[in-house]
Design an enzyme around this catalytic site. Sequence first.
Site, PDB file in Angstrom:
ATOM      1  N   ASN A   1     -12.698  -3.136   3.457  1.00 41.26           N
ATOM      2  CA  ASN A   1     -13.743  -2.100   3.518  1.00 41.26           C
ATOM      3  C   ASN A   1     -14.725  -2.240   2.364  1.00 41.26           C
ATOM      4  O   ASN A   1     -14.322  -2.481   1.225  1.00 41.26           O
ATOM      5  CB  ASN A   1     -13.090  -0.720   3.477  1.00 41.26           C
ATOM      6  CG  ASN A   1     -12.143  -0.491   4.647  1.00 41.26           C
ATOM      7  OD1 ASN A   1     -12.356  -1.020   5.727  1.00 41.26           O
ATOM      8  ND2 ASN A   1     -11.104   0.294   4.423  1.00 41.26           N
TER       9      ASN A   1
ATOM     10  N   HIS B   1     -10.368  -5.662  -2.136  1.00 46.24           N
ATOM     11  CA  HIS B   1      -8.990  -5.808  -1.659  1.00 46.24           C
ATOM     12  C   HIS B   1      -8.985  -6.083  -0.169  1.00 46.24           C
ATOM     13  O   HIS B   1      -9.846  -5.615   0.571  1.00 46.24           O
ATOM     14  CB  HIS B   1      -8.155  -4.564  -1.981  1.00 46.24           C
ATOM     15  CG  HIS B   1      -8.743  -3.275  -1.518  1.00 46.24           C
ATOM     16  ND1 HIS B   1      -9.729  -2.615  -2.216  1.00 46.24           N
ATOM     17  CD2 HIS B   1      -8.498  -2.531  -0.420  1.00 46.24           C
ATOM     18  CE1 HIS B   1     -10.055  -1.523  -1.571  1.00 46.24           C
ATOM     19  NE2 HIS B   1      -9.333  -1.434  -0.464  1.00 46.24           N
ATOM     20  N   PHE B   2      -7.987  -6.842   0.232  1.00 48.28           N
ATOM     21  CA  PHE B   2      -7.760  -7.157   1.638  1.00 48.28           C
ATOM     22  C   PHE B   2      -6.468  -6.469   2.072  1.00 48.28           C
ATOM     23  O   PHE B   2      -5.435  -6.647   1.434  1.00 48.28           O
ATOM     24  CB  PHE B   2      -7.625  -8.678   1.846  1.00 48.28           C
ATOM     25  CG  PHE B   2      -8.907  -9.425   1.624  1.00 48.28           C
ATOM     26  CD1 PHE B   2      -9.323  -9.751   0.340  1.00 48.28           C
ATOM     27  CD2 PHE B   2      -9.707  -9.792   2.692  1.00 48.28           C
ATOM     28  CE1 PHE B   2     -10.518 -10.431   0.127  1.00 48.28           C
ATOM     29  CE2 PHE B   2     -10.906 -10.480   2.491  1.00 48.28           C
ATOM     30  CZ  PHE B   2     -11.311 -10.794   1.210  1.00 48.28           C
ATOM     31  N   HIS B   3      -6.572  -5.680   3.128  1.00 49.83           N
ATOM     32  CA  HIS B   3      -5.381  -5.068   3.716  1.00 49.83           C
ATOM     33  C   HIS B   3      -4.770  -6.061   4.710  1.00 49.83           C
ATOM     34  O   HIS B   3      -5.495  -6.642   5.527  1.00 49.83           O
ATOM     35  CB  HIS B   3      -5.739  -3.824   4.530  1.00 49.83           C
ATOM     36  CG  HIS B   3      -6.392  -2.710   3.767  1.00 49.83           C
ATOM     37  ND1 HIS B   3      -5.722  -1.557   3.412  1.00 49.83           N
ATOM     38  CD2 HIS B   3      -7.667  -2.555   3.319  1.00 49.83           C
ATOM     39  CE1 HIS B   3      -6.565  -0.738   2.782  1.00 49.83           C
ATOM     40  NE2 HIS B   3      -7.750  -1.320   2.714  1.00 49.83           N
TER      41      HIS B   3
ATOM     42  N   ASP C   1       0.858  -1.183   0.000  1.00 52.13           N
ATOM     43  CA  ASP C   1       0.000   0.000   0.000  1.00 52.13           C
ATOM     44  C   ASP C   1       0.894   1.233   0.000  1.00 52.13           C
ATOM     45  O   ASP C   1       1.841   1.322   0.793  1.00 52.13           O
ATOM     46  CB  ASP C   1      -0.901  -0.023   1.257  1.00 52.13           C
ATOM     47  CG  ASP C   1      -2.028   0.980   1.171  1.00 52.13           C
ATOM     48  OD1 ASP C   1      -1.740   2.183   0.981  1.00 52.13           O
ATOM     49  OD2 ASP C   1      -3.189   0.573   1.296  1.00 52.13           O
ATOM     50  N   ILE C   2       0.626   2.173  -0.897  1.00 54.07           N
ATOM     51  CA  ILE C   2       1.511   3.342  -1.002  1.00 54.07           C
ATOM     52  C   ILE C   2       1.271   4.371   0.104  1.00 54.07           C
ATOM     53  O   ILE C   2       2.047   5.309   0.239  1.00 54.07           O
ATOM     54  CB  ILE C   2       1.419   4.054  -2.377  1.00 54.07           C
ATOM     55  CG1 ILE C   2      -0.020   4.298  -2.794  1.00 54.07           C
ATOM     56  CG2 ILE C   2       2.189   3.311  -3.435  1.00 54.07           C
ATOM     57  CD1 ILE C   2      -0.134   5.286  -3.948  1.00 54.07           C
TER      58      ILE C   2
ATOM     59  N   GLN D   1     -14.157   2.747   2.090  1.00 59.13           N
ATOM     60  CA  GLN D   1     -13.620   2.184   0.844  1.00 59.13           C
ATOM     61  C   GLN D   1     -13.376   3.302  -0.161  1.00 59.13           C
ATOM     62  O   GLN D   1     -14.305   4.048  -0.498  1.00 59.13           O
ATOM     63  CB  GLN D   1     -14.592   1.153   0.244  1.00 59.13           C
ATOM     64  CG  GLN D   1     -14.017   0.449  -0.987  1.00 59.13           C
ATOM     65  CD  GLN D   1     -14.953  -0.617  -1.575  1.00 59.13           C
ATOM     66  OE1 GLN D   1     -16.135  -0.665  -1.239  1.00 59.13           O
ATOM     67  NE2 GLN D   1     -14.417  -1.435  -2.451  1.00 59.13           N
TER      68      GLN D   1
END
Length: 134
Positions: free
Chosen positions: A87, A100-102, A31-32, A94
């Site tokens: 989310n 997507h899964f963090h 994740d940036i 979101q």
Amino acid sequence: MKNNCIFCAIAAGELPSFKIYEDDVVLAFLDINPFSNGHVLVIPKNHSEGLLDADDALLSDVIVRVKKVAMHIKESLSCDGFNILQNNGEAAGQTVKHLHFHIVPRLAGDDLRFVSAKGDMEKLAALAESLRMA
Ligand code: AMP
Ligand code: ZN
């Protein structure tokens, strides 16, 4: 692939990412704007907006990959734990409408409050290099 979806473009290799794992089902990349060091996103290559419109069989395949990447992150970074966040909808925070899964690595007593800061691109590139999976 959905038009104007940045995660579809990343999955297709049309936009850059700090990739750490890829197979036929998912892509995992940094994740940036990380919550913590080693914050990774795992996305299915097939587009769905969130959890509820995703195919059940695909979800089974994806969560096994989330586990695999989380295990790798935990071992590589020697973190004490991790959060999985996922989310759905703007009200839930979101911002990218591609499932997507963090995976958010945690250290004991880190007091993390889920406020992200802009990532340093050079540090992210080096970290992605060190975390890349075979
Ligand atoms: P969410 O708030 O659950 O929709 O999370 C979207 C996440 O995607 C945020 O944490 C962003 O920092 C992250 N993000 C957005 N664009 C990119 C990108 N191009 N590469 C990596 N992460 C991104
Ligand atoms: Zn997409």
